[in-house]
Motif scaffolding. Structure first.
Motif, short mmCIF file in Angstrom:
data_model
loop_
_atom_site.label_atom_id
_atom_site.label_comp_id
_atom_site.label_asym_id
_atom_site.label_seq_id
_atom_site.Cartn_x
_atom_site.Cartn_y
_atom_site.Cartn_z
N ALA A 299 0.53 -30.27 24.44
CA ALA A 299 1.79 -29.77 23.76
C ALA A 299 2.25 -28.40 24.66
O ALA A 299 3.48 -28.06 24.48
CB ALA A 299 1.50 -29.48 22.41
N GLN A 300 1.41 -27.81 25.17
CA GLN A 300 1.53 -26.61 25.86
C GLN A 300 2.09 -26.92 27.21
O GLN A 300 2.44 -25.94 28.18
CB GLN A 300 0.30 -25.75 26.21
N GLY A 301 2.39 -28.23 27.79
CA GLY A 301 2.60 -28.69 28.86
C GLY A 301 1.78 -28.97 29.94
O GLY A 301 2.18 -29.26 31.12
N ALA A 302 0.63 -28.82 29.77
CA ALA A 302 -0.64 -29.46 30.65
C ALA A 302 -0.34 -30.75 31.04
O ALA A 302 -0.16 -31.85 29.94
CB ALA A 302 -1.84 -28.76 30.22
N SER A 303 -0.97 -31.16 32.15
CA SER A 303 -0.90 -32.59 32.55
C SER A 303 -2.32 -33.19 32.05
O SER A 303 -3.17 -32.45 31.68
CB SER A 303 -0.81 -32.78 33.98
N MET A 304 -2.37 -34.36 32.03
CA MET A 304 -3.71 -35.13 31.62
C MET A 304 -4.81 -34.70 32.51
O MET A 304 -6.05 -34.70 32.19
CB MET A 304 -3.66 -36.44 31.42
N GLN A 305 -4.50 -34.36 33.94
CA GLN A 305 -5.58 -34.29 34.94
C GLN A 305 -5.74 -32.86 34.65
O GLN A 305 -7.09 -32.48 34.68
CB GLN A 305 -4.96 -34.44 36.33
N ALA A 306 -5.03 -31.86 34.38
CA ALA A 306 -5.47 -30.59 34.13
C ALA A 306 -5.94 -30.35 32.74
O ALA A 306 -7.02 -29.52 32.81
CB ALA A 306 -4.05 -29.72 34.04
N ALA A 307 -5.75 -31.27 31.77
CA ALA A 307 -6.62 -30.99 30.43
C ALA A 307 -7.95 -31.54 30.89
O ALA A 307 -8.98 -31.10 30.09
CB ALA A 307 -5.98 -32.08 29.45
N ALA A 308 -8.16 -32.67 31.68
CA ALA A 308 -9.09 -33.20 31.94
C ALA A 308 -10.32 -32.10 32.56
O ALA A 308 -11.54 -32.01 32.42
CB ALA A 308 -9.34 -34.36 32.74
N ARG A 309 -9.72 -31.50 33.61
CA ARG A 309 -10.50 -30.32 34.20
C ARG A 309 -10.82 -29.23 33.42
O ARG A 309 -12.01 -28.74 33.48
CB ARG A 309 -9.60 -29.77 35.44
N LYS A 310 -10.04 -28.88 32.35
CA LYS A 310 -10.23 -27.47 31.53
C LYS A 310 -11.25 -27.98 30.45
O LYS A 310 -12.28 -27.06 30.34
CB LYS A 310 -8.95 -27.32 30.90
N LEU A 311 -11.35 -29.16 30.05
CA LEU A 311 -12.28 -29.65 28.97
C LEU A 311 -13.43 -30.23 29.70
O LEU A 311 -14.46 -30.29 28.67
CB LEU A 311 -11.56 -30.62 27.98
N GLY A 312 -13.65 -30.39 30.68
CA GLY A 312 -14.57 -30.95 31.32
C GLY A 312 -14.77 -32.45 31.07
O GLY A 312 -16.05 -33.05 31.04
N LEU A 313 -13.91 -33.16 31.00
CA LEU A 313 -13.70 -34.53 30.62
C LEU A 313 -13.22 -35.33 31.83
O LEU A 313 -12.47 -34.92 32.61
CB LEU A 313 -12.99 -34.90 29.27
N CYS A 314 -13.65 -36.58 31.77
CA CYS A 314 -12.79 -37.48 32.95
C CYS A 314 -11.30 -37.80 32.40
O CYS A 314 -11.13 -37.74 31.27
CB CYS A 314 -13.71 -38.84 33.21
N TYR A 315 -10.57 -38.36 33.41
CA TYR A 315 -9.12 -38.61 33.05
C TYR A 315 -8.90 -39.64 32.21
O TYR A 315 -8.12 -39.43 31.31
CB TYR A 315 -8.68 -38.92 34.63
N ASN A 316 -9.93 -40.58 32.41
CA ASN A 316 -9.50 -41.70 31.29
C ASN A 316 -9.97 -41.32 29.99
O ASN A 316 -9.27 -41.83 28.86
CB ASN A 316 -10.51 -42.98 31.86
N THR A 317 -11.09 -40.62 29.74
CA THR A 317 -11.30 -40.22 28.58
C THR A 317 -10.17 -39.25 27.75
O THR A 317 -9.65 -39.48 26.76
CB THR A 317 -12.51 -39.16 28.38
N VAL A 318 -9.68 -38.37 28.59
CA VAL A 318 -8.26 -37.67 28.20
C VAL A 318 -7.27 -38.75 27.84
O VAL A 318 -6.45 -38.50 26.80
CB VAL A 318 -8.12 -36.48 29.16
N ARG A 319 -6.95 -39.66 28.65
CA ARG A 319 -5.92 -40.48 28.51
C ARG A 319 -6.22 -41.15 26.87
O ARG A 319 -5.04 -41.42 26.16
CB ARG A 319 -5.76 -41.31 29.59
N LYS A 320 -7.51 -41.59 26.82
CA LYS A 320 -7.56 -42.36 25.68
C LYS A 320 -7.38 -41.34 24.38
O LYS A 320 -6.89 -42.06 23.31
CB LYS A 320 -9.27 -42.73 25.51
#
Length: 484
Positions: A299-320
């Motif tokens: 909602a803050q405008g971050a991409s899913m890749q950026a959210a994955a890096r910030k949360l320490g999760l893989c991209y597929n988990t964030v996409r799920k």
């Protein structure tokens, strides 16, 4: 007349041995055969050797022809072949271990029944082969060359290597026969095929965007429709997600104060039992926290890749998490996982009901009974039981999400009395699932009775039911009714 393929050879003897009929034969000495390289006839013998060729059964018994053949010299100077083996028309082919007659039988069986079923039939026909051999026979057949596209063209993908390499199969929906295979499932490949084979008026496909784009590019005048199997399959996936969202509405084991172990005020037993059931069947708070954080970052405008890096999760988990309708859907989807400890939980419950026991002692006991999991899995489960203060009594397990979804997607007339009673109990406890079931039945009637013009049915009238206790606490969650 009976064995025309043996006319050109000299049969020595026929005997029954090892459960089959063995026919000994040899080629004639005076015959001349053309070289497969240059076509020049030759009768100069280099040597002889014996071939074993399987033939069609006689009286239900397998037949093996032991054929002695000649290897001939090729005397043509410009021919790259120095020697070649003679082939008997109707009896032998190069590198063949079966007669052409038997090969045609196996091809017909393979085309009609494919692998396992065809292999079972070949045993009855006296020409036993494995399922892989049968498939290889079919795959060696020359593919038909399509002249043009059929009026109703079916298109779908298939796996050459599951989850990695996929191709596309094109089917004539009128004759129900495959007409061509494409090496991938890209829109450009499908569009080029349609341009090279014009004539398709209706394209029946799944809901993949690549096939929709390819059909629009290659055959813009064709009508695109979704086939019924994919529509029903997609509906089943959504129904399973819907049931997972209302996981707490599924009937759990009823509280039994006389058998369950409870240390606390008697009036609080039912509340503790409900809490224990909730803890055991809903994903821990971590799933809800991750879901909330992922959607806050997006909602803050971050991409899913950026959210994955910030949360320490893989991209597929964030996409799920990003694609999930609610955290309850993710928690419910994982609540039905069968752990390695599942078979030993009744024993743990029994031991705890008999008196206090340490985690290490219980771990040693179930390990002696065959448990191969870790100590931490046992410790985590016992910690959960001790935190709720209640030990479940032995009893029938509640239905799983997949079971309930299967009951909803099945024709009620096919379900047995016991299953219908279980489904009725689930629907009575959850008005939202009752509305979903009504929508599913309406949609099934549309598909089977070809009533595509139907807009509304009994299911839409039930969508105004009072929300159940599973969805009431989360006002942002989807109401979960399946719409057409």
């Amino acid at each position: 007349m009976v064995f025309p393929h043996l006319n050109r050879v000299m049969v020595g003897q026929a005997r029954r041995a090892d459960g089959m009929v063995r026919v000994s034969a040899r080629t004639r000495e005076d015959g001349a055969f053309p070289c497969p390289g240059c076509g020049v006839l030759s009768r100069r013998v280099h040597s002889r050797y014996r071939r074993q060729i399987a033939d069609t059964a006689i009286g239900g018994q397998p037949v093996l022809i032991e054929l002695s053949v000649r290897r001939l010299f090729c005397d043509e100077r410009g021919c790259p072949r120095h020697t070649f083996c003679e082939q008997i028309e109707g009896l032998s082919i190069r590198y063949g271990r079966r007669t052409p007659t038997l090969l045609k039988v196996l091809q017909a069986v393979g085309l009609a029944l494919a692998g396992r079923a065809g292999a079972r039939l070949t045993t009855v026909l006296g020409a036993t082969v494995s399922r892989t051999t049968l498939l290889r026979v079919v795959m060696r057949l020359p593919a038909p060359t399509p002249v043009g596209a059929p009026k109703v063209l079916g298109v779908d993908d298939f796996a050459l290597r599951k989850r990695e390499v996929y191709g596309t199969v094109l089917v004539d929906c009128g004759s129900h026969r495959p007409i061509d295979l494409l090496p991938d499932r890209q829109s450009g490949t499908f569009a080029r095929w349609l341009c090279e084979h014009p004539g398709a008026q209706v394209i029946c496909r799944d809901r993949a965007g690549a096939y929709a784009e390819g059909a629009s590019t290659g055959a813009p005048e064709a009508v695109q429709v979704a086939d019924r199997w994919h529509l029903w399959h997609n509906l089943g996936e959504h129904v399973e997600k819907e049931v997972a969202r209302h996981r707490l509405c599924l009937p759990g084991p009823a509280p039994h104060p006389s058998t369950d172990v409870w240390q606390g005020p008697p009036g609080e037993f039912a509340a503790a039992h409900t809490a224990a059931y909730a803890v055991g069947h809903v994903l821990p708070e971590r799933t809800h926290a991750r879901y909330r954080r992922v959607h806050e970052l997006l909602a803050q405008g971050a991409s899913m890749q950026a959210a994955a890096r910030k949360l320490g999760l893989c991209y597929n988990t964030v996409r799920k998490y990003a694609r999930a309708d609610s955290a309850d859907a993710l928690a419910g989807a994982r609540s039905d996982r069968v752990t390695i400890l599942e078979a030993y939980k009744p024993y743990l419950h029994q031991r705890l009901s008999e008196g206090p026991a340490s985690t290490a002692e219980l771990h040693r006991q179930i390990t002696a009974k065959g448990y191969r999991g870790s100590y931490g899995t046992v410790a985590a489960y016992l910690r959960e039981l001790r935190a709720t203060g209640i030990i479940p009594a032995p009893g029938p397990a509640p239905p799983t999400v997949r079971q309930v979804a299967g009951w909803i997607m099945t024709d009620p007339d096919v379900l047995g009395e016991e299953v219908r009673a279980k489904l009725k109990a689930v629907l009575a406890n959850c008005p939202e699932l009752e509305s979903t079931t009504a929508h599913v039945h309406d949609f099934a009637a549309m598909l089977t009775e070809l009533r595509g013009e139907t807009v509304s049915g009994t299911g839409s009238a039930r969508s105004t039911s009072i929300p159940c206790r599973a969805c009431a606490p989360s006002p942002t969650a989807s109401t979960g009714t399946v719409t057409r």
